[in-house]
Design an enzyme around this catalytic site. Structure first.
Site, PDB file in Angstrom:
ATOM      1  N   GLU A   1       0.594 -10.534   0.402  1.00  0.00           N
ATOM      2  CA  GLU A   1      -1.079 -10.409   0.488  1.00  0.00           C
ATOM      3  C   GLU A   1      -1.487  -9.120  -0.132  1.00  0.00           C
ATOM      4  O   GLU A   1      -0.800  -8.023  -0.189  1.00  0.00           O
ATOM      5  CB  GLU A   1      -1.321 -10.375   2.144  1.00  0.00           C
TER       6      GLU A   1
ATOM      7  N   ASP B   1       3.503  -5.840   4.067  1.00  0.00           N
ATOM      8  CA  ASP B   1       3.748  -6.701   5.274  1.00  0.00           C
ATOM      9  C   ASP B   1       5.424  -7.182   5.412  1.00  0.00           C
ATOM     10  O   ASP B   1       5.700  -7.584   6.499  1.00  0.00           O
ATOM     11  CB  ASP B   1       2.746  -7.802   5.620  1.00  0.00           C
TER      12      ASP B   1
ATOM     13  N   HIS C   1       2.364  -8.798  10.042  1.00  0.00           N
ATOM     14  CA  HIS C   1       1.085  -9.276   9.572  1.00  0.00           C
ATOM     15  C   HIS C   1       0.306  -9.949  10.529  1.00  0.00           C
ATOM     16  O   HIS C   1       0.705 -11.068  11.394  1.00  0.00           O
ATOM     17  CB  HIS C   1       1.351 -10.653   8.510  1.00  0.00           C
TER      18      HIS C   1
ATOM     19  N   GLU D   1      -0.988   1.572   7.613  1.00  0.00           N
ATOM     20  CA  GLU D   1       0.087   0.905   6.380  1.00  0.00           C
ATOM     21  C   GLU D   1       0.304   1.821   5.070  1.00  0.00           C
ATOM     22  O   GLU D   1       1.455   1.604   4.693  1.00  0.00           O
ATOM     23  CB  GLU D   1      -0.430  -0.473   5.942  1.00  0.00           C
TER      24      GLU D   1
ATOM     25  N   GLU E   1      -2.041 -12.045  11.039  1.00  0.00           N
ATOM     26  CA  GLU E   1      -2.505 -13.434  11.260  1.00  0.00           C
ATOM     27  C   GLU E   1      -1.172 -14.424  11.750  1.00  0.00           C
ATOM     28  O   GLU E   1      -1.334 -15.362  12.001  1.00  0.00           O
ATOM     29  CB  GLU E   1      -3.127 -13.989  10.015  1.00  0.00           C
TER      30      GLU E   1
ATOM     31  N   HIS F   1      -6.147  -2.821   7.988  1.00  0.00           N
ATOM     32  CA  HIS F   1      -5.415  -3.480   6.689  1.00  0.00           C
ATOM     33  C   HIS F   1      -5.491  -2.323   5.807  1.00  0.00           C
ATOM     34  O   HIS F   1      -6.446  -2.104   5.333  1.00  0.00           O
ATOM     35  CB  HIS F   1      -5.800  -4.599   6.519  1.00  0.00           C
TER      36      HIS F   1
ATOM     37  N   HIS G   1      -2.979  -5.661  -0.534  1.00  0.00           N
ATOM     38  CA  HIS G   1      -3.247  -4.327   0.156  1.00  0.00           C
ATOM     39  C   HIS G   1      -3.798  -3.452  -0.864  1.00  0.00           C
ATOM     40  O   HIS G   1      -3.551  -2.317  -0.544  1.00  0.00           O
ATOM     41  CB  HIS G   1      -1.813  -4.009   0.656  1.00  0.00           C
TER      42      HIS G   1
HETATM   43 ZN    ZN Z   1      -0.488  -5.509   5.968  1.00  0.00          ZN
HETATM   44 MN    MN Z   2      -1.261  -8.689   6.546  1.00  0.00          MN
END
Ligand code: ZN
Ligand code: MN
Length: 255
Positions: free
Chosen positions: A32, A43, A118, A180, A120, A175, A34
């Site tokens: 994904e 992630d 992650h 992170e 979701e 995010h 970032h």
């Molecule tokens: Zn992430």
């Molecule tokens: Mn994520």
């Protein structure tokens, strides 16, 4: 072999370690976006590294991560509008979790920890665990313990206060932001280039979802909050909290 990584062992070694009661960690990640300043594998890297640190302290094993996540959402991961993000449907993701747990159980594993990186993935992981319990048979699970952990939940409030003296924006907006980014700077500085971070956040989301998704709500960089202030030192504080938190949970739940 002296490794916590399941897939780096031979079958007799895995067989022996599972028979000895090793907790088995399943990192759950995503491929994904970032932001412009980090790689797509954040992630995956974070839960894998945290699981490896914890596993080294509790005699655990770390499975290969699930490297594809459940559908990225604009409010938590930037959504589908970014090149690079690859999504699994919720049912596909739940089936992966279910099948891995069922096969671990068939081979004698009774202490399983899903460690999620992650946001979701939360819902489909819960569903996957429930489907696994259904498949194994609820009456046959007396000796089975499955823990579902989101690594960011293990960050202590004191650490959040230290990192965000002006107030924590909340994990949804984090995010590709300070948490992170700092953890990646500590673990894989080669995958972070802060000079490419654009400061176009924080995102201002409607407090509800609308479909089709409006395209104006995610900052163009893909960073939902702010990257400024990220350091490897803060990353180490965060990783230490996550590691200690998991070790504590393992001792509480598995002894
Ligand atoms: Zn992430
Ligand atoms: Mn994520």
């Amino acid at each position: 072999m002296d490794t916590v990584f399941y897939a780096e062992l031979s079958w007799p070694e895995v067989e022996a370690r599972i028979a000895a009661g090793a907790p088995v960690f399943l990192p759950l990640g995503a491929t994904e976006q970032h932001g412009r300043h980090m790689a797509l594998n954040v992630d995956v890297v974070l839960p894998t590294a945290i699981a490896a640190r914890a596993a080294a302290r509790v005699g655990g094993l770390v499975l290969p991560a699930v490297a594809y996540g459940n559908r990225s959402q604009p409010r938590t991961g930037g959504g589908p509008g970014f090149p690079g993000t690859l999504n699994l449907r919720a049912d596909t993701f739940a089936m992966i979790v279910r099948d891995v747990i069922c096969d671990l159980h068939r081979q004698g594993a009774r202490r399983i920890v899903t460690l999620n990186g992650h946001y979701e993935n939360i819902g489909p992981t819960i569903e996957g665990i429930e489907l696994a319990l259904d498949a194994i048979g609820r009456d046959r699970t007396a000796d089975l313990i499955i823990l579902r952990i989101d690594h960011w939940e293990l960050i202590r409030p004191e650490t959040l206060d230290r990192i965000f003296p002006e107030g924590y924006p909340g994990i949804e907006l984090e995010h590709a932001s300070v948490i992170e980014t700092s953890m990646m700077m500590a673990l894989r500085p080669d995958l972070v280039d802060l000079s490419r971070a654009a400061h176009d956040g924080p995102a201002r989301f409607r407090p509800y979802d609308r479909y089709p998704r409006p395209c104006d709500e995610v900052p163009p960089s893909g960073v939902l909050s702010l990257t400024a202030g990220s350091t490897a030192e803060k990353g180490e504080w965060l990783l230490a909290d996550c590691e200690a938190g998991i070790v504590q949970i393992i001792h509480r739940e598995f002894s």
